[in-house]
Design a protein around this motif. Structure first.
Motif, PDB file in Angstrom:
ATOM      1  N   HIS A  34       0.816  -1.218   0.000  1.00 15.13           N
ATOM      2  CA  HIS A  34       0.000   0.000   0.000  1.00 15.13           C
ATOM      3  C   HIS A  34       0.851   1.270   0.000  1.00 15.13           C
ATOM      4  O   HIS A  34       0.363   2.323  -0.432  1.00 15.13           O
ATOM      5  CB  HIS A  34      -0.980  -0.007   1.171  1.00 15.13           C
ATOM      6  N   ARG A  35       2.098   1.163   0.427  1.00 12.51           N
ATOM      7  CA  ARG A  35       3.032   2.299   0.335  1.00 12.51           C
ATOM      8  C   ARG A  35       3.690   2.349  -1.047  1.00 12.51           C
ATOM      9  O   ARG A  35       4.532   3.198  -1.306  1.00 12.51           O
ATOM     10  CB  ARG A  35       4.133   2.182   1.390  1.00 12.51           C
ATOM     11  N   GLU A  36       3.326   1.406  -1.902  1.00 11.91           N
ATOM     12  CA  GLU A  36       3.894   1.255  -3.233  1.00 11.91           C
ATOM     13  C   GLU A  36       5.375   0.876  -3.190  1.00 11.91           C
ATOM     14  O   GLU A  36       6.127   1.136  -4.121  1.00 11.91           O
ATOM     15  CB  GLU A  36       3.654   2.491  -4.099  1.00 11.91           C
ATOM     16  N   ASP A  37       5.781   0.229  -2.102  1.00 12.55           N
ATOM     17  CA  ASP A  37       7.107  -0.356  -1.977  1.00 12.55           C
ATOM     18  C   ASP A  37       6.978  -1.814  -2.399  1.00 12.55           C
ATOM     19  O   ASP A  37       6.904  -2.721  -1.575  1.00 12.55           O
ATOM     20  CB  ASP A  37       7.597  -0.239  -0.530  1.00 12.55           C
ATOM     21  N   TYR A  38       6.941  -2.030  -3.707  1.00 17.39           N
ATOM     22  CA  TYR A  38       6.627  -3.347  -4.229  1.00 17.39           C
ATOM     23  C   TYR A  38       7.753  -4.350  -4.016  1.00 17.39           C
ATOM     24  O   TYR A  38       7.493  -5.535  -3.831  1.00 17.39           O
ATOM     25  CB  TYR A  38       6.213  -3.260  -5.698  1.00 17.39           C
ATOM     26  N   LEU A  39       9.008  -3.887  -4.003  1.00 21.03           N
ATOM     27  CA  LEU A  39      10.110  -4.791  -3.703  1.00 21.03           C
ATOM     28  C   LEU A  39       9.986  -5.267  -2.255  1.00 21.03           C
ATOM     29  O   LEU A  39      10.090  -6.464  -1.973  1.00 21.03           O
ATOM     30  CB  LEU A  39      11.460  -4.118  -3.946  1.00 21.03           C
ATOM     31  N   GLY A  40       9.760  -4.336  -1.341  1.00 23.73           N
ATOM     32  CA  GLY A  40       9.577  -4.711   0.059  1.00 23.73           C
ATOM     33  C   GLY A  40       8.377  -5.624   0.244  1.00 23.73           C
ATOM     34  O   GLY A  40       8.416  -6.583   1.023  1.00 23.73           O
ATOM     35  N   ASN A  66       0.309  -6.469 -12.695  1.00 20.44           N
ATOM     36  CA  ASN A  66       0.467  -5.050 -13.020  1.00 20.44           C
ATOM     37  C   ASN A  66       1.882  -4.658 -13.413  1.00 20.44           C
ATOM     38  O   ASN A  66       2.103  -3.517 -13.818  1.00 20.44           O
ATOM     39  CB  ASN A  66      -0.003  -4.194 -11.847  1.00 20.44           C
ATOM     40  N   GLY A  67       2.828  -5.564 -13.277  1.00 20.07           N
ATOM     41  CA  GLY A  67       4.199  -5.252 -13.661  1.00 20.07           C
ATOM     42  C   GLY A  67       4.833  -4.196 -12.774  1.00 20.07           C
ATOM     43  O   GLY A  67       5.559  -3.335 -13.257  1.00 20.07           O
ATOM     44  N   PHE A  68       4.578  -4.270 -11.483  1.00 15.17           N
ATOM     45  CA  PHE A  68       5.107  -3.258 -10.571  1.00 15.17           C
ATOM     46  C   PHE A  68       6.624  -3.329 -10.401  1.00 15.17           C
ATOM     47  O   PHE A  68       7.237  -2.343 -10.019  1.00 15.17           O
ATOM     48  CB  PHE A  68       4.431  -3.357  -9.207  1.00 15.17           C
ATOM     49  N   LEU A  69       7.238  -4.478 -10.641  1.00 14.93           N
ATOM     50  CA  LEU A  69       8.691  -4.608 -10.500  1.00 14.93           C
ATOM     51  C   LEU A  69       9.389  -4.943 -11.808  1.00 14.93           C
ATOM     52  O   LEU A  69      10.569  -4.672 -11.969  1.00 14.93           O
ATOM     53  CB  LEU A  69       9.036  -5.687  -9.465  1.00 14.93           C
ATOM     54  N   PHE A  70       8.692  -5.590 -12.702  1.00 13.56           N
ATOM     55  CA  PHE A  70       9.228  -5.996 -13.988  1.00 13.56           C
ATOM     56  C   PHE A  70       8.054  -6.100 -14.936  1.00 13.56           C
ATOM     57  O   PHE A  70       6.917  -5.938 -14.516  1.00 13.56           O
ATOM     58  CB  PHE A  70      10.005  -7.318 -13.900  1.00 13.56           C
ATOM     59  N   PRO A  71       8.295  -6.367 -16.214  1.00 15.33           N
ATOM     60  CA  PRO A  71       7.164  -6.385 -17.158  1.00 15.33           C
ATOM     61  C   PRO A  71       6.037  -7.300 -16.675  1.00 15.33           C
ATOM     62  O   PRO A  71       6.290  -8.338 -16.066  1.00 15.33           O
ATOM     63  CB  PRO A  71       7.793  -6.923 -18.449  1.00 15.33           C
ATOM     64  N   PRO A  72       4.781  -6.903 -16.923  1.00 16.18           N
ATOM     65  CA  PRO A  72       3.639  -7.714 -16.479  1.00 16.18           C
ATOM     66  C   PRO A  72       3.745  -9.154 -16.970  1.00 16.18           C
ATOM     67  O   PRO A  72       4.168  -9.408 -18.094  1.00 16.18           O
ATOM     68  CB  PRO A  72       2.430  -7.020 -17.115  1.00 16.18           C
ATOM     69  N   GLN A  74       1.086 -11.965 -16.967  1.00 13.20           N
ATOM     70  CA  GLN A  74      -0.277 -12.379 -16.659  1.00 13.20           C
ATOM     71  C   GLN A  74      -0.392 -13.883 -16.433  1.00 13.20           C
ATOM     72  O   GLN A  74      -1.192 -14.319 -15.601  1.00 13.20           O
ATOM     73  CB  GLN A  74      -1.231 -11.913 -17.761  1.00 13.20           C
ATOM     74  N   GLU A  75       0.399 -14.659 -17.138  1.00  9.04           N
ATOM     75  CA  GLU A  75       0.328 -16.112 -16.939  1.00  9.04           C
ATOM     76  C   GLU A  75       0.771 -16.498 -15.532  1.00  9.04           C
ATOM     77  O   GLU A  75       0.122 -17.298 -14.866  1.00  9.04           O
ATOM     78  CB  GLU A  75       1.178 -16.835 -17.984  1.00  9.04           C
ATOM     79  N   GLU A  76       1.892 -15.950 -15.087  1.00  7.94           N
ATOM     80  CA  GLU A  76       2.380 -16.266 -13.740  1.00  7.94           C
ATOM     81  C   GLU A  76       1.440 -15.691 -12.687  1.00  7.94           C
ATOM     82  O   GLU A  76       1.164 -16.336 -11.675  1.00  7.94           O
ATOM     83  CB  GLU A  76       3.804 -15.726 -13.546  1.00  7.94           C
ATOM     84  N   ALA A  77       0.937 -14.497 -12.919  1.00  9.05           N
ATOM     85  CA  ALA A  77      -0.023 -13.898 -11.985  1.00  9.05           C
ATOM     86  C   ALA A  77      -1.260 -14.770 -11.873  1.00  9.05           C
ATOM     87  O   ALA A  77      -1.766 -15.000 -10.760  1.00  9.05           O
ATOM     88  CB  ALA A  77      -0.401 -12.491 -12.453  1.00  9.05           C
ATOM     89  N   PHE A  78      -1.725 -15.280 -12.994  1.00  8.37           N
ATOM     90  CA  PHE A  78      -2.901 -16.148 -12.987  1.00  8.37           C
ATOM     91  C   PHE A  78      -2.661 -17.386 -12.123  1.00  8.37           C
ATOM     92  O   PHE A  78      -3.532 -17.816 -11.375  1.00  8.37           O
ATOM     93  CB  PHE A  78      -3.272 -16.546 -14.416  1.00  8.37           C
ATOM     94  N   ARG A  79      -1.445 -17.951 -12.215  1.00 11.86           N
ATOM     95  CA  ARG A  79      -1.139 -19.125 -11.392  1.00 11.86           C
ATOM     96  C   ARG A  79      -1.232 -18.787  -9.899  1.00 11.86           C
ATOM     97  O   ARG A  79      -1.742 -19.581  -9.113  1.00 11.86           O
ATOM     98  CB  ARG A  79       0.241 -19.681 -11.752  1.00 11.86           C
ATOM     99  N   TRP A  80      -0.740 -17.618  -9.521  1.00 11.63           N
ATOM    100  CA  TRP A  80      -0.828 -17.201  -8.112  1.00 11.63           C
ATOM    101  C   TRP A  80      -2.280 -16.950  -7.728  1.00 11.63           C
ATOM    102  O   TRP A  80      -2.723 -17.335  -6.636  1.00 11.63           O
ATOM    103  CB  TRP A  80       0.024 -15.965  -7.854  1.00 11.63           C
ATOM    104  N   PHE A  81      -3.037 -16.291  -8.588  1.00 14.38           N
ATOM    105  CA  PHE A  81      -4.459 -16.064  -8.301  1.00 14.38           C
ATOM    106  C   PHE A  81      -5.195 -17.395  -8.143  1.00 14.38           C
ATOM    107  O   PHE A  81      -6.030 -17.548  -7.257  1.00 14.38           O
ATOM    108  CB  PHE A  81      -5.129 -15.240  -9.406  1.00 14.38           C
TER     109      PHE A  81
END
Length: 181
Positions: A34-40, A66-72, A74-81
């Protein structure tokens, strides 16, 4: 690939996930997000996510989507979702459902997507209730499914959701399932 990138980011930052000098765990990861410290956030959330924490899995998915640290990714995000949704996390159920319905990063499967959206909506996801109202109202997906549109629009409208209110108004306006008003 994702694990290699995570490891590289963590090492590059000079902080290990298990570092005890840093507040660790789910709460600190969410606060960092929520602080937008995505690495943390990723540093704090990755271990609980790997250990099966549904909320941590959802946030890891959001960072990837959303690609907050590296390019989005979606496939890997979908696996986590999906991992999180299988445990009943409503936000992840919505993510899985909407991703399948629209075929974003995965093969489109409207029927499976709607099942996930209905699970999320039953868990009181307002976003899922609104999206279901629109999908069932829109003849492109479900011809003559006005009873379902009415059901989900009504549930969303009860919570003052603009989309739900709009679909409900349209159903009445055109007399679809309900008496024209």
């Amino acid at each position: 690939m994702f694990r290699m990138i995570c490891a590289a980011l963590i090492v590059t930052a000079g902080v290990l996930i298990a570092d005890t000098s840093r507040a660790s765990g789910l709460d600190s990861g969410i606060e960092a997000f929520h602080r937008e410290d995505y690495l943390g956030a990723l540093q704090d959330l990755y271990a609980p996510a790997e250990a099966g924490n549904a909320v941590a899995q959802y946030f890891v998915g959001v960072i990837l989507w959303n690609g907050f640290l590296f390019p989005p990714d979606q496939e890997e995000a979908f696996r986590w979702f999906m991992r999180s949704a299988r445990q009943g996390d409503r936000d992840s159920e919505y993510g899985v459902g909407s991703t399948l319905v629209f075929g974003e990063g995965v093969a489109q499967d409207v029927e499976a997507g709607v099942k996930w959206l209905e699970r999320a909506a039953d868990h009181e996801s307002l976003a899922a209730q609104s999206l279901l109202a629109v999908l069932y109202y829109n003849d492109e997906y479900f011809p003559a499914e006005n009873i379902q549109a009415y059901h989900w629009a009504g549930r969303a409208a009860e919570r003052n959701d603009a989309t739900g209110l709009f679909v409900l108004a349209e159903l009445y306006r055109y007399g679809r399932f309900v008496k024209k008003d």
